[in-house]
Design a protein around this motif. Structure first.
Motif, mmCIF file in Angstrom:
data_model
loop_
_atom_site.group_PDB
_atom_site.id
_atom_site.type_symbol
_atom_site.label_atom_id
_atom_site.label_comp_id
_atom_site.label_asym_id
_atom_site.label_seq_id
_atom_site.Cartn_x
_atom_site.Cartn_y
_atom_site.Cartn_z
ATOM 1 N N ALA B 276 7.193 -2.954 5.675
ATOM 2 C CA ALA B 276 7.066 -1.524 5.968
ATOM 3 C C ALA B 276 7.258 -0.709 4.708
ATOM 4 O O ALA B 276 6.700 0.373 4.559
ATOM 5 C CB ALA B 276 8.091 -1.124 7.021
ATOM 6 N N MET B 277 8.043 -1.233 3.818
ATOM 7 C CA MET B 277 8.341 -0.519 2.583
ATOM 8 C C MET B 277 7.175 -0.541 1.617
ATOM 9 O O MET B 277 6.900 0.451 0.949
ATOM 10 C CB MET B 277 9.497 -1.247 1.871
ATOM 11 N N VAL B 278 6.533 -1.693 1.508
ATOM 12 C CA VAL B 278 5.601 -1.905 0.406
ATOM 13 C C VAL B 278 4.453 -0.894 0.320
ATOM 14 O O VAL B 278 4.257 -0.284 -0.729
ATOM 15 C CB VAL B 278 5.050 -3.355 0.428
ATOM 16 N N PRO B 279 3.694 -0.675 1.383
ATOM 17 C CA PRO B 279 2.569 0.265 1.229
ATOM 18 C C PRO B 279 3.021 1.658 0.842
ATOM 19 O O PRO B 279 2.420 2.307 -0.015
ATOM 20 C CB PRO B 279 1.918 0.276 2.619
ATOM 21 N N ILE B 280 4.061 2.115 1.491
ATOM 22 C CA ILE B 280 4.542 3.460 1.199
ATOM 23 C C ILE B 280 5.025 3.557 -0.237
ATOM 24 O O ILE B 280 4.699 4.504 -0.954
ATOM 25 C CB ILE B 280 5.691 3.820 2.178
ATOM 26 N N LEU B 281 5.776 2.570 -0.673
ATOM 27 C CA LEU B 281 6.266 2.599 -2.044
ATOM 28 C C LEU B 281 5.109 2.552 -3.027
ATOM 29 O O LEU B 281 5.070 3.301 -4.001
ATOM 30 C CB LEU B 281 7.202 1.412 -2.298
ATOM 31 N N ALA B 282 4.159 1.669 -2.731
ATOM 32 C CA ALA B 282 3.020 1.555 -3.634
ATOM 33 C C ALA B 282 2.306 2.886 -3.771
ATOM 34 O O ALA B 282 2.034 3.362 -4.868
ATOM 35 C CB ALA B 282 2.061 0.488 -3.101
ATOM 36 N N PHE B 283 2.036 3.472 -2.642
ATOM 37 C CA PHE B 283 1.323 4.741 -2.679
ATOM 38 C C PHE B 283 2.138 5.807 -3.392
ATOM 39 O O PHE B 283 1.638 6.543 -4.237
ATOM 40 C CB PHE B 283 1.004 5.196 -1.249
ATOM 41 N N ALA B 284 3.406 5.888 -3.029
ATOM 42 C CA ALA B 284 4.231 6.923 -3.630
ATOM 43 C C ALA B 284 4.395 6.707 -5.123
ATOM 44 O O ALA B 284 4.355 7.655 -5.905
ATOM 45 C CB ALA B 284 5.592 6.952 -2.940
ATOM 46 N N MET B 285 4.582 5.461 -5.529
ATOM 47 C CA MET B 285 4.756 5.213 -6.944
ATOM 48 C C MET B 285 3.519 5.599 -7.731
ATOM 49 O O MET B 285 3.598 6.097 -8.842
ATOM 50 C CB MET B 285 5.079 3.724 -7.194
ATOM 51 N N SER B 286 2.349 5.356 -7.119
ATOM 52 C CA SER B 286 1.146 5.650 -7.882
ATOM 53 C C SER B 286 0.908 7.145 -7.998
ATOM 54 O O SER B 286 0.186 7.586 -8.866
ATOM 55 C CB SER B 286 -0.056 4.932 -7.276
ATOM 56 N N VAL B 287 1.501 7.932 -7.099
ATOM 57 C CA VAL B 287 1.304 9.373 -7.254
ATOM 58 C C VAL B 287 2.590 10.077 -7.637
ATOM 59 O O VAL B 287 2.649 11.290 -7.649
ATOM 60 C CB VAL B 287 0.737 10.008 -5.960
ATOM 61 N N GLN B 288 3.620 9.320 -7.958
ATOM 62 C CA GLN B 288 4.913 9.969 -8.120
ATOM 63 C C GLN B 288 4.963 10.904 -9.315
ATOM 64 O O GLN B 288 5.713 11.869 -9.294
ATOM 65 C CB GLN B 288 6.036 8.936 -8.214
ATOM 66 N N ARG B 289 4.154 10.639 -10.305
ATOM 67 C CA ARG B 289 4.198 11.592 -11.411
ATOM 68 C C ARG B 289 3.633 12.936 -10.960
ATOM 69 O O ARG B 289 3.921 13.956 -11.548
ATOM 70 C CB ARG B 289 3.421 11.063 -12.607
ATOM 71 N N TYR B 290 2.844 12.916 -9.890
ATOM 72 C CA TYR B 290 2.361 14.185 -9.372
ATOM 73 C C TYR B 290 3.434 14.879 -8.556
ATOM 74 O O TYR B 290 3.434 16.089 -8.426
ATOM 75 C CB TYR B 290 1.163 13.967 -8.444
ATOM 76 N N SER C 17 -0.955 -3.773 -1.268
ATOM 77 C CA SER C 17 -0.871 -3.151 0.056
ATOM 78 C C SER C 17 -2.161 -3.335 0.812
ATOM 79 O O SER C 17 -2.164 -3.618 2.005
ATOM 80 C CB SER C 17 -0.582 -1.662 -0.060
ATOM 81 N N LEU C 18 -3.285 -3.179 0.100
ATOM 82 C CA LEU C 18 -4.562 -3.351 0.774
ATOM 83 C C LEU C 18 -4.707 -4.775 1.280
ATOM 84 O O LEU C 18 -5.218 -5.024 2.372
ATOM 85 C CB LEU C 18 -5.714 -3.023 -0.191
ATOM 86 N N LEU C 19 -4.187 -5.707 0.488
ATOM 87 C CA LEU C 19 -4.238 -7.104 0.898
ATOM 88 C C LEU C 19 -3.450 -7.315 2.184
ATOM 89 O O LEU C 19 -3.889 -7.971 3.124
ATOM 90 C CB LEU C 19 -3.653 -7.978 -0.225
ATOM 91 N N LEU C 20 -2.273 -6.683 2.203
ATOM 92 C CA LEU C 20 -1.429 -6.795 3.389
ATOM 93 C C LEU C 20 -2.160 -6.257 4.611
ATOM 94 O O LEU C 20 -2.128 -6.835 5.684
ATOM 95 C CB LEU C 20 -0.151 -5.993 3.190
ATOM 96 N N ILE C 21 -2.814 -5.104 4.387
ATOM 97 C CA ILE C 21 -3.499 -4.497 5.523
ATOM 98 C C ILE C 21 -4.643 -5.397 5.980
ATOM 99 O O ILE C 21 -4.867 -5.580 7.179
ATOM 100 C CB ILE C 21 -4.016 -3.098 5.134
ATOM 101 N N ALA C 22 -5.330 -6.006 4.983
ATOM 102 C CA ALA C 22 -6.420 -6.911 5.350
ATOM 103 C C ALA C 22 -5.891 -8.086 6.148
ATOM 104 O O ALA C 22 -6.496 -8.512 7.127
ATOM 105 C CB ALA C 22 -7.122 -7.381 4.088
#
Lengths: 310, 302, 437
Positions: B276-290, C17-22
């Motif tokens: 549950a953590m991973v996607p959210i963290l990934a997304f947030a980290m990639s935009v966190q400088r914004y 993450s995309l992999l996980l979703i896949a």
């Protein structure tokens, strides 16, 4: 800072060609059109619940014996559980807010300058607020376990006797433990907003203060804090609103226990609505909570808007 | 202290000390060490529970409750991940979470940004605008517990119970006030002259919004979107009440479901928690400088 | 726009993450229902839910009818079912009920009467193989009224103890609660380093988390001491002398329990037993097989089980069966009934028993294959037959919730036993008064 019509721009408009004037006339209805969808969605999803809640809060009895009374509200005043829950909510909100603010401000000040690894630190420190509350509750429940949890294990490793440190099982320590978890989870939010606020402050006031020979503390008090005010207020506002309605973490960590030592109004509402199926009473309680939240929020909003130019 | 709006853009993110202090060399070293010490401590405190959860997801049950707790010395197993995703429907929960969070964020951003624009930019009686803004914010104040039951009845009445659609609608409504307030702040920072210049050149109001204003507030938009995603992704109570079968359950509901009557399946729960953590963290980290830049642009300046 | 720096880590994490979703697409097994009927069953997360999922798959193979299982945590199942059934949402064709919830559902006429359905199949009712005490729970009023459910999981508490530790200290199997207390004291004092890893062994461990947990662990002591929740007129009597004595005894036992027991739930109790750091406890039979599982237990072969100790009264365990009922508004009542009869039939219940769910049929408790696998069955059967149900009042959830809070307060030292019981009694009276029609 409201975008009002008495700024320099409006004079400019009068001087524009008629095509633009026609466009402006057309757009008099536009704001309402733009706002309409949002208002519609919110209305739809808040009108029915509100009506429902008013209905059940002011009614007692069922079937044919339904009457409109204040009975549910009167019951509140003499309900020990409710008053305790109210007290717990206030203590929880005030304590968590204070710690989150101070720690968040401290961290924001530390990271407001370009030090090495700043982006990494920032990224890591933001993690807790991104976790689902359910997960946070679970993890901390594990860590706070008196015998096999990481916290007591580490303390024991350092030689401390942890028999009395039963955290969420101790009437005295349960509420502080739950508050500590909230602080862990939400300080990053404060940190984020305050950091953003700090970085929005331009260099000039600082340079001026430097020239004036202010000390660090004076600079902080007279330059930083006033300019940070909007950020502080927004952060406090959003956080306070959420603290008054906190539910998820406490539910997972202690379910309101031991006894009702960590039961806040939200949890008591949950217990009343779902264990006792007493929706009327639960609705009455939420109105009180709503009133409380409204009052506090209005204070913040007033403070926020006071600095907007007339 | 009134600032000219245009000037704030030209900030320097340099190494100039923001809070100038005159200290000697030794004092500077102490400060330096102190600063990194505190930050290091903060990092440890932040990451320790996360690390603990990751280890719980990899430990066999015997090790999970070992006394003293095992931070390092254990033999890892992937059984819990297998259990979560193949024996149980966590894959489905993940998908539902993605759809619910993503769609609701998208809707909230679109509807909320338009509303915020309408509230700040266009001539509306100032009082109405302000009152409306406050009303919008106040819809966020109700404890979700209590709105859960009437919302359940409402959604059931529409026949949308146990569907991702109901979650999308509800989460959009949850996120709207936040979006409106944040975007309102950002729009107030953009000078009116910019759109008016575009309109003089023949653009429509909405065109000006799209071509001139939005690019300027994109960081703020990104920041707001991230917050909305986090809130929707992590939401628990509404998902619990509005879903009835696996078809529409989200990750948080699935995770909480590991709390059975006799035991808590910590392993599966931790594995699901990590995922549950991973996607959210990934997304947030990639935009966190914004995030920081975006927030600093507007809302936090009132 | 800022230059993209450090975009590699973010890209990698996004790809992950995309992999996980896949993968979730792959792992997601939501195939469309066949053109036959489909049923939905609301169950409790855990061993019961797992067993029913298996049963559902078997049923589909046999009959082509698809049974969807919706699992909820125990803490939320009750209200979920109550809301759904109360609103007539028709989402569930079958629901699992913990037996104390049953009176409320039956009283509110939310469940379908099963006898007419039996009659339509030329049967008078369920067969005699069902245990009397289990079947009695499915009738409202208790034992004599109409039949609204069938019992599926025959849980009844057992007293667990470490036979090796008791033998080492010359103690016999506890027959009375005083025996148990003495044993707890001895073990706590002498086994300060007896658990794996040199840890302290605690003589006794119990669930004392407020609510269902503490009440479930307290009732056997409560009843053994001669106390009752209600008198003949239905007035609460939890502040009787016997009741206070029982609570005091519980606190005495608590002195030999691990720190933090005040908020223990089933998982903490079991963790202590499995790790070897606690010697005795009340627990449910679902745990028995865990004790011999090397993945989970450090006390393989060392646990023994018996029926409840006695005090003034003979020991009686609290019965806690899981029942399956059909909501009154179900559109697939007949198909649901077919599944219900099938699932509670001897062969299917045996499958469920092999999946660690105690049965509710006498013949299965005497079945040689099951006896070989579950040596504790004789003890479980005895426990079931002498068990006592929790009071069959529709207000039980509220009463248990409130009672539990005060028991928890007494255990945590916030209130003395007398004060706690007196306050509990007052609150229970209030609950009854408020709900008097």
């Amino acid at each position: 800072m409201n975008a009002d019509s008495d700024k320099p721009g409006s004079e400019m408009r009068l001087a524009q060609p008629s095509r633009a004037r026609a466009a402006i006339r057309r757009e008099r209805g536009l704001p309402y059109l733009l706002v309409a969808p949002a208002v519609a969605v919110l209305l739809a999803l808040s009108i029915y619940p509100l009506v429902y809640l008013v209905k059940v809060a002011f009614q007692t009895g069922s079937g044919d014996a339904v009457r409109w009374t204040f009975a549910n509200f009167e019951r509140l005043a003499s309900d020990g559980f409710f008053l305790t829950a109210l007290w717990h909510t206030l203590v929880y909100a005030a304590t968590a807010l204070t710690f989150e603010f101070l720690l968040g401000l401290g961290l924001a000040l530390l990271l407001d300058r370009s030090i090495r690894g700043r982006a990494v630190f920032r990224a890591i420190l933001l993690i807790p607020m991104m976790l689902p509350s359910v997960v946070v509750g679970v993890v901390w429940r594990l860590m706070l376990n008196p015998t096999s949890g990481a916290i007591n294990g580490t303390l024991q490793g350092a030689g401390m006797n942890t028999d009395r440190l039963t955290w969420t099982a101790s009437t005295a320590l349960a509420l502080p433990s739950v508050i500590a978890v909230d602080v862990w989870q939400w300080t990053p939010f404060m940190f984020l907003v305050l950091l953003a606020g700090l970085q929005a402050i331009p260099q000039e006031p600082y340079e001026a203060a430097l020239i004036d020979g202010s000390s660090a503390w004076q600079t902080f008090r007279h330059v930083t804090l006033p300019l940070l005010r909007p950020a502080i207020l927004i952060a406090l506002l959003l956080r306070t609103m959420d603290l008054f309605r906190v539910f998820d973490q406490i539910f997972i960590l202690t379910q309101g226990g031991p006894g009702n030592a960590t039961e806040t109004v939200s949890l008591y509402v949950y217990r009343t609505a779902f264990r006792f199926s007493d929706f009327g009473y639960a609705a009455a309680m939420s109105f009180v909570l709503l009133a409380m939240t409204n009052v506090v929020s209005l204070i913040y909003i007033r403070l926020l808007q006071r600095q907007e130019p007339a | 202290m009134k600032r000219d709006v245009g000037e704030t853009r030209r900030r320097r993110h340099t190494g100039t000390p923001r809070h100038p202090i005159k200290v000697g060399r030794a004092g500077y070293a102490v400060r330096y060490a102190g600063r990194y010490g505190v930050l290091g401590l903060a990092v440890v405190v932040t990451l320790a529970p996360v690390y603990w959860m990751i280890t719980m997801s990899l430990k066999s049950e015997v090790d999970q409750f070992a006394v003293p707790p095992r931070w390092f010395g254990f033999s890892p197993t992937l059984a819990h991940y297998y259990d979560a995703f193949f024996a149980r429907s966590f894959g489905g929960y993940l998908l539902t979470s993605v759809i619910a969070a993503g769609l609701s964020t998208g809707c909230a951003i679109v509807v909320g940004t338009l509303a915020a624009y309408g509230l700040t930019r266009l001539t509306m009686p100032a009082k109405l605008g302000r009152r409306l803004s406050v009303w919008i914010l106040s819809t966020r104040m109700f404890p979700p517990i209590v709105t859960a039951v009437p919302l359940f009845l409402m959604v059931q009445g529409i026949g949308l119970l146990d569907s991702v659609a109901s979650l999308v609608i509800v989460y959009t409504a949850f996120n709207l006030p936040f979006v409106v307030w944040m975007m309102r702040g950002f729009f107030q920072e953009v000078p009116r002259e910019m759109e008016e210049a575009a309109m003089v050149d023949g653009d429509s109001r909405l065109g000006a919004l799209w071509r001139v204003v939005l690019p300027l507030v994109t960081p703020g938009l990104a920041a707001t979107a991230v917050f909305c995603l986090i809130i929707s992704w992590n939401e628990f109570l509404m998902a619990l009440v509005l879903t009835q079968t696996d078809a529409a359950m989200t990750l948080p509901v699935g995770i909480a479901g590991r709390v059975t009557q006799y035991e808590i399946k910590w392993g599966v729960m931790s594995a699901a928690g990590v995922v549950a953590m991973v996607p959210i963290l990934a997304f947030a980290m990639s935009v966190q400088r914004y995030l920081v830049r975006g927030l600093s642009m507007g809302a936090v300046k009132g | 726009m800022q230059k993209k720096s450090g975009s590699l880590p973010s890209t990698i994490s996004l790809c992950l993450s995309l992999l996980l979703i896949a993968c979730s697409f792959g792992a997601c097994r939501r195939s469309a229902a066949p053109d036959g009927k489909s049923l939905t069953l609301a169950v409790n997360s855990g061993v019961e839910g797992d067993a029913l999922k298996q049963a559902a798959r078997d049923y589909e193979t046999q009959t082509g009818v698809r049974v969807n299982i919706a699992e909820f945590p125990y803490a939320n199942l009750f209200e979920k079912e109550l809301i759904d059934l109360g609103a007539g949402s028709g989402a569930y064709d079958l629901i699992m009920l913990d037996d104390p919830w049953f009176p409320r559902f039956a009283e509110r006429e939310l469940l379908a009467d099963l006898t007419p359905m039996f009659n339509r199949r030329n049967l008078a009712g369920p067969d005699d193989d069902f245990l009397r005490s289990s079947l009695a729970l499915c009738r409202q009023p208790y034992e004599t009224g109409a039949l609204y459910a069938l019992p599926y999981v025959g849980n009844s508490q057992l007293f667990f103890y470490r036979k090796d530790l008791l033998e080492n200290h010359g103690l016999k199997e506890p027959v009375t609660w005083d025996d148990a207390l003495a044993a707890a004291r001895t073990i706590s004092e002498r086994e300060s380093a007896g658990a794996p890893g040199g840890r302290q062994v605690y003589g006794y461990v119990m669930r004392a988390a407020q609510g269902n947990a503490v009440v479930a662990d307290f009732m056997p002591i409560f009843w053994a001491f001669g106390a009752e929740m209600f008198d003949a007129e239905g007035r609460p009597t939890v502040n009787s002398a016997e009741a206070v004595a029982a609570l005091r005894f519980m606190l005495d036992l608590g002195k030999y329990a691990p720190p933090g027991y005040v908020s223990f739930n089933a998982d903490e109790v079991s963790a202590h037993l499995l790790q070897g750091t606690a010697a005795m406890s009340i627990n449910w039979p679902a745990w028995i097989s865990a004790f011999d599982d090397p993945e989970r237990s450090r006390v393989i072969g060392k646990m023994a089980f018996t029926t409840m100790p006695a005090a003034k009264n003979p020991g009686r365990a609290e019965i806690g069966n899981w029942l399956i009922a059909i909501p009154r508004g179900s559109k697939n009542a007949d198909a649901a009934f077919d599944f219900l009869v099938w699932a509670t039939s001897r062969e299917q219940m045996k499958q469920s028993a092999l999946r660690v769910n105690p049965p509710t049929r006498r013949s299965l408790f005497e079945d040689p294959e099951l006896l070989a696998r579950f040596p504790a069955y004789p003890a479980q059967l005895r426990s079931l037959e002498t068990s006592k149900p929790r009071p069959r009042t529709p207000l039980w959830n509220e009463i248990e919730n409130t009672f539990g809070i005060f028991l928890s307060k007494a255990n945590s030292g916030e209130l003395s036993p007398e004060v706690a019981m007196n306050q509990a009694n007052v609150e229970i009276e209030k609950i009854i008064a408020r709900n008097r029609r």
